[in-house]
Write an enzyme that holds these catalytic residues in place. Structure first.
Site, PDB file in Angstrom:
ATOM      1  N   ASP A  29     128.070 118.991 -66.787  1.00  0.00           N
ATOM      2  CA  ASP A  29     127.960 119.450 -68.174  1.00  0.00           C
ATOM      3  C   ASP A  29     127.381 118.357 -69.071  1.00  0.00           C
ATOM      4  O   ASP A  29     127.550 117.167 -68.807  1.00  0.00           O
ATOM      5  CB  ASP A  29     129.364 119.853 -68.666  1.00  0.00           C
ATOM      6  CG  ASP A  29     129.298 120.693 -69.934  1.00  0.00           C
ATOM      7  OD1 ASP A  29     128.200 121.183 -70.276  1.00  0.00           O
ATOM      8  OD2 ASP A  29     130.341 120.848 -70.588  1.00  0.00           O
ATOM      9  N   ASN A  77     125.646 131.994 -67.740  1.00  0.00           N
ATOM     10  CA  ASN A  77     124.482 131.259 -68.248  1.00  0.00           C
ATOM     11  C   ASN A  77     123.280 132.155 -68.578  1.00  0.00           C
ATOM     12  O   ASN A  77     122.353 131.725 -69.262  1.00  0.00           O
ATOM     13  CB  ASN A  77     124.046 130.156 -67.264  1.00  0.00           C
ATOM     14  CG  ASN A  77     124.969 128.950 -67.267  1.00  0.00           C
ATOM     15  OD1 ASN A  77     125.091 128.232 -66.283  1.00  0.00           O
ATOM     16  ND2 ASN A  77     125.642 128.706 -68.390  1.00  0.00           N
TER      17      ASN A  77
HETATM   18  C1  FPP Z   1     125.376 122.322 -68.327  1.00  0.00           C
HETATM   19  O1  FPP Z   1     124.882 121.572 -69.423  1.00  0.00           O
HETATM   20  C2  FPP Z   1     124.368 122.402 -67.311  1.00  0.00           C
HETATM   21  C3  FPP Z   1     123.825 123.543 -66.828  1.00  0.00           C
HETATM   22  C4  FPP Z   1     124.198 124.888 -67.284  1.00  0.00           C
HETATM   23  C5  FPP Z   1     122.761 123.537 -65.813  1.00  0.00           C
HETATM   24  C6  FPP Z   1     122.918 122.508 -64.752  1.00  0.00           C
HETATM   25  C7  FPP Z   1     121.573 122.178 -64.250  1.00  0.00           C
HETATM   26  C8  FPP Z   1     121.178 120.947 -63.855  1.00  0.00           C
HETATM   27  C9  FPP Z   1     122.073 119.799 -63.773  1.00  0.00           C
HETATM   28  C10 FPP Z   1     119.777 120.662 -63.486  1.00  0.00           C
HETATM   29  C11 FPP Z   1     119.210 121.402 -62.352  1.00  0.00           C
HETATM   30  C12 FPP Z   1     120.135 121.584 -61.218  1.00  0.00           C
HETATM   31  C13 FPP Z   1     119.722 121.643 -59.947  1.00  0.00           C
HETATM   32  C14 FPP Z   1     120.701 121.902 -58.865  1.00  0.00           C
HETATM   33  C15 FPP Z   1     118.346 121.402 -59.594  1.00  0.00           C
HETATM   34  P1  FPP Z   1     124.713 122.295 -70.810  1.00  0.00           P
HETATM   35  O2  FPP Z   1     123.312 122.781 -70.900  1.00  0.00           O
HETATM   36  O3  FPP Z   1     125.762 123.340 -70.986  1.00  0.00           O
HETATM   37  O4  FPP Z   1     124.950 121.104 -71.799  1.00  0.00           O
HETATM   38  P2  FPP Z   1     125.644 121.176 -73.236  1.00  0.00           P
HETATM   39  O5  FPP Z   1     127.067 121.642 -73.012  1.00  0.00           O
HETATM   40  O6  FPP Z   1     125.569 119.759 -73.721  1.00  0.00           O
HETATM   41  O7  FPP Z   1     124.845 122.123 -74.059  1.00  0.00           O
END
Ligand code: FPP
Length: 258
Positions: A29, A77
């Site tokens: 996250d 998501n």
């Molecule tokens: C949460 O951060 C992250 C995600 C929903 C996506 C995770 C994806 C990656 C780490 C990159 C690609 C993954 C792979 C396996 C290639 P957020 O966007 O919710 O962050 P925030 O809470 O700060 O908004």
């Protein structure tokens, strides 16, 4: 030797090889906040987050962790802006293609959990190729949670059990069917069938939430929460989480051993 590599080496040395978690699960996250802090679009955080994924896989493999589960995309998501969802799907495809050779070299098997059939065709096509290519690898399992939701997983398991009962057990007495369901049977219907439950659950970015992740499987996992945002999460931070895990006393509902 630089100070940072000294600290790095002493961290590794502090880890007890005999008490490693078999399975680490991570809620990655903070990509969006990382980008916002730098005045960049959220997608830049996801891109940088992909480098952290690469680091986490390599570090776990080198440590001797047997299963690493990464929460890459949840069933919730899809509610994000279409541009961000499309970006994440393309990033996923890129990752799956780029990592194919590296997974083979490191003898890592790719596995996926989630409602995979609902992913876009261009992701599924590359996924199938990497799943097939790496299926014989035994050093570590990289388990990607894609279009994953803990509640939906439980619903899917119940549906699957009912289908099996209706198809193959309809001649049995109802009581016999009911009693045939125990924890082991139920686990074998989950997406994670055959994998051990996570010993250690890591969540970055300081949120104290499970976000619908592995609801059944984390019943006895040790939880480690760090304020570090996923794109900033480093090899040393992973070692710190393993060290914290090794200092916990796991009682599984029993009492402290004196
Ligand atoms: C949460 O951060 C992250 C995600 C929903 C996506 C995770 C994806 C990656 C780490 C990159 C690609 C993954 C792979 C396996 C290639 P957020 O966007 O919710 O962050 P925030 O809470 O700060 O908004």
């Amino acid at each position: 030797m630089k100070n940072s590599s000294l600290a790095h080496d002493s961290l590794i040395k502090s880890i007890s090889a005999g008490k490693l978690p078999k399975h680490i699960a991570i809620i990655m996250d903070g990509n969006g906040r990382w980008a916002a802090k730098k005045g960049l679009p959220r997608t830049a955080g996801h891109k940088k987050g992909m480098d952290t994924v690469d680091m986490a896989v390599t570090t776990c493999k080198n440590l001797g962790i047997k299963v690493l589960t990464l929460y890459a995309f949840s069933t919730e998501n899809w509610r994000r802006p279409e541009k961000e969802v499309t970006f994440l799907m393309r990033l996923l495809k890129t990752y799956i293609i780029l990592q194919r050779q590296k997974l083979m070299k490191n003898k890592i098997r790719l596995n996926v959990i989630g409602r995979i059939s609902e992913l876009p065709e261009f992701v599924k096509k590359e996924l199938v190729k990497t799943l097939k290519a790496t299926s014989g690898n035994t050093e570590m399992t990289l388990n990607l949670a894609l279009n994953y939701g803990g509640r939906v997983e439980i619903i899917d398991a119940v549906r699957h059990i009912l289908r099996d009962v209706l198809e193959s057990k309809k001649d049995l007495a109802p009581e016999a069917v009911i009693n045939s369901i125990d924890e082991e049977t139920f686990s074998s219907y989950l997406y994670t069938a055959g994998l051990p439950d996570p010993d250690l659950l890591i969540r970055t970015s300081g949120e104290f939430r499970l976000s619908n992740f592995l609801l059944w499987q984390i019943a006895y996992s040790e939880i480690y929460i760090t304020d570090i945002l996923w794109p900033d999460f480093k090899e040393e931070d992973l070692y710190m989480s393993v060290l914290a895990y090794q200092q916990r006393e796991r009682r599984f509902g029993g009492v402290k051993r004196i």
